[in-house]
Design a protein around this motif. Structure first.
Motif, short mmCIF file in Angstrom:
data_model
loop_
_atom_site.label_atom_id
_atom_site.label_comp_id
_atom_site.label_asym_id
_atom_site.label_seq_id
_atom_site.Cartn_x
_atom_site.Cartn_y
_atom_site.Cartn_z
N LYS A 171 -3.34 -15.04 -15.75
CA LYS A 171 -1.97 -15.52 -16.00
C LYS A 171 -1.98 -16.63 -17.04
N LEU A 215 -3.76 -2.94 -11.70
CA LEU A 215 -2.39 -2.57 -12.05
C LEU A 215 -2.05 -1.22 -11.42
N GLU A 236 -4.28 -8.45 -6.70
CA GLU A 236 -5.55 -9.17 -6.78
C GLU A 236 -6.36 -8.91 -5.51
N ILE A 289 4.97 -9.85 -14.46
CA ILE A 289 3.74 -9.72 -13.67
C ILE A 289 3.97 -8.73 -12.54
N ASN A 290 3.16 -7.71 -12.50
CA ASN A 290 3.11 -6.77 -11.38
C ASN A 290 1.64 -6.39 -11.21
N GLU A 291 0.94 -7.09 -10.36
CA GLU A 291 -0.49 -6.86 -10.24
C GLU A 291 -0.96 -7.07 -8.80
N ASN A 342 -6.41 1.33 -21.26
CA ASN A 342 -5.06 0.78 -21.07
C ASN A 342 -4.19 1.06 -22.29
N THR A 389 -6.98 -1.68 -14.77
CA THR A 389 -7.42 -3.06 -14.57
C THR A 389 -6.71 -3.99 -15.55
N GLU A 390 -6.60 -5.25 -15.16
CA GLU A 390 -6.02 -6.29 -15.99
C GLU A 390 -7.07 -7.39 -16.15
N GLY A 438 -11.73 -6.21 -15.25
CA GLY A 438 -10.81 -6.66 -14.21
C GLY A 438 -11.46 -7.59 -13.21
N LYS A 472 -8.33 -7.95 -10.74
CA LYS A 472 -6.90 -7.79 -11.01
C LYS A 472 -6.65 -6.32 -11.34
#
Length: 557
Positions: A207, A22, A176, A172-174, A256, A202-203, A92, A20
């Motif tokens: 969710k 960003l 994958e 959510i703005n990601e 982050n 990275t996230e 991530g 994931k």
């Protein structure tokens, strides 16, 4: 082909492996226009989807406690339900079991998973408890398949939407990147190539976790970073990879928060311990992993500014302490202002590296190399055995350097009585330090990093060449050498200031500090020579190399 390579070549069924990422709006546009993406997109694979997800659990979160996420998804008119198992996460990157069957609308049906391959009795776990909706996720998804190598296909999904929990929501703005088939190393290498061109972050939160956070159902302690020490009997390759992934994850997560705050001067405290741990692991496997040296060089691009910041802050603290007692004799404190300006410049450079995604690019390059590189005896050599081997080779290197030093000392030793008289006279004329001791002190300066690594290993496993008392002496010597290396860095910086400043007050202050550091260093070096001789007298130094002469018997202190 090694068993590990075979496992890598064919991905385990029902395991989802994804990253994931960003991106900012401008960076996302650049990503989609990147030739690395456009040229690898499989023709006809691009599509836009509207996804509506709902997550379920019992009132007392039985599934959550078992490490399970239960989701129903609507895509168009079709419904499916999915069970996701506990995940392994690293910067991530997540890997977890995923099992999907059909569903009839928004009605959970745990019995449908019977025969799906799910490795647990879902109905038995629930024990008749009813599943209730926790929250929903609505996203617009753009999907494309990328042929990143001949063997590896990656799905790129761009999600824009919200997690909705009652009146609360999270945006959510990601992006994958999911490994559909092929090798993990290819996915990581592809990601590293993107990072070298476009900055991203990275996230690590799914969710599902973000939804639980909105509901206040995530225990903060469960989300806190905890260190993990691998078992000594585990594969050394897996253990080293695990450590590097773990501390790399910590860096990626810390950056982050770092980029959104104003704590530039704390960058060394935040990032340096994790980078040092990664470098230490690479040092241990320097003769077993073919890419270790290259990775160390790559990591230096980010650790050098951090090390400089750490040195500058130590310098400032040392000078302030000295100035309280002796500095006023030199006049007003101008050295502090000069150092603080240098601290600000260095901290700003580090912030720029974080902002531009340099840390992300370097770490994903490291991750890719870990998966693609060659690990000598990686399938059967255990961690403890590897550490023993690293200790032996470090001792061999120390022995080799000691032998080279003894060749320089040989003329003085061969002079007999006259040599002793000459050394005694040298001690009186040079504050007690003869040429022989100077040579040994210079040897310790060069070997200090090796002694430090050896001391670190000795604190983890028993080294056959060292007695219990020898390990204690080594720990004391390594600690002393670490202090000397820190003073040497301060002295180097102080000397550099002497060569640059033009006003007499600042030059006087820098000279005062140089003198104090030199005096402290000389006194400490005499102690280190004494410590080393005592330690070397009882350590069983290896003599494996054919070209090594027998080691000299150290002179008693």
């Amino acid at each position: 082909m090694l068993a590990s390579e075979e496992r890598e070549k064919s991905m385990e069924k029902n395991v989802e492996t994804e990253l994931k990422l960003l991106f900012g709006k401008k960076e996302l546009k650049a990503l989609l226009e990147l030739p690395l993406v456009t040229k690898k997109t499989i023709k006809g694979s691009h599509q836009s989807l509207k996804l509506v997800n709902a997550y379920y659990d019992t009132r007392d979160l039985i599934l959550r406690q078992a490490g399970i996420a239960y989701r129903i998804r609507q895509t168009g008119k079709a419904f499916e339900q999915t069970v996701k198992m506990s995940k392994r996460a690293a910067g991530g990157l997540t890997s977890r079991g995923e099992y999907t069957v059909s569903a009839k609308g928004w009605h959970p049906a745990p019995d449908k998973f019977n025969g799906s391959g799910l490795p647990l009795d879902l109905e038995g776990l629930l024990g008749g408890a009813m599943l209730e909706k926790l929250f929903s996720v609505r996203v617009r998804r753009e999907v494309r398949l990328l042929q990143v190598t001949k063997e590896t296909v990656v799905e790129m999904a761009i999600d824009e939407g919200h997690v909705l929990a009652g009146k609360k929501k999270d945006t959510i703005n990601e992006v994958e990147l999911e490994l559909k088939e092929g090798r993990l190393g290819d996915l990581l290498e592809f990601t590293a190539q993107i990072a070298q061109r476009i900055p991203f972050f990275t996230e690590s939160r799914s969710k599902y976790v973000r939804g639980l956070n909105l509901l206040g159902k995530m225990d903060p302690a469960a989300q806190a970073w905890t260190s993990f020490e691998p078992e000594g009997k585990s594969s050394y390759a897996g253990a080293v990879k695990g450590q590097i992934y773990q501390y790399g994850t910590r860096i990626l997560e810390e950056q982050n928060a770092f980029r959104e705050s104003h704590i530039e001067e704390e960058a060394d405290r935040i990032f340096l311990p994790s980078f040092r741990t990664i470098l230490r692991n690479l040092f241990w496997v320097r003769t077993l992993f073919d890419r270790a040296h290259g990775l160390v060089m790559n990591l230096r691009t980010v650790t050098e500014p951090l090390e400089k910041l750490h040195t500058l802050k130590e310098f400032r603290a040392t000078w302030r302490k000295l100035y309280k007692s002796a500095g006023p004799l030199a006049g007003s404190d101008k050295l502090t202002d000069l150092v603080e300006k240098d601290i600000a410049r260095t901290a700003d450079k580090i912030r720029g590296q974080v902002r531009d995604g340099v840390y992300t690019a370097v770490l994903f390059s490291v991750y890719a190399a870990l998966e693609q590189g060659s690990w000598n005896a990686g399938d059967y050599l255990q961690l403890d055995q590897m550490l023993q081997l690293s200790a032996e080779r470090t001792l061999e290197e120390i022995h080799h350097r000691l032998v080279e030093q003894s060749r320089k000392e040989a003329p003085a030793a061969a002079a007999g009585k006259k040599g002793k008289e000459r050394r005694s006279k040298a001690r009186r004329q040079d504050g007690g330090a003869c040429e022989e001791e100077k040579l040994l002190a210079r040897f310790l300066e060069q070997a200090a990093p090796l002694m430090g690594h050896l001391g670190d290993i000795a604190g983890r496993v028993k080294i056959e060449a060292l007695t219990k008392d020898g390990r204690k002496k080594l720990a004391r010597l390594a600690e002393s050498l670490e202090g000397s290396m820190a003073r040497a860095r301060l002295l180097q910086y102080a000397a550099a200031q002497l060569g640059q400043v033009r006003d007499a007050v600042t030059a006087c202050e820098a000279g005062l500090l140089c003198g104090w550091l030199l005096a402290a260093s000389q006194a400490e070096r005499r102690k280190q020579v004494k410590y080393f001789r005592k330690w070397a007298a009882e350590v069983r130094l290896p003599e494996k190399a054919d070209n090594m002469p027998p080691r000299p018997v150290p002179e008693k202190a």
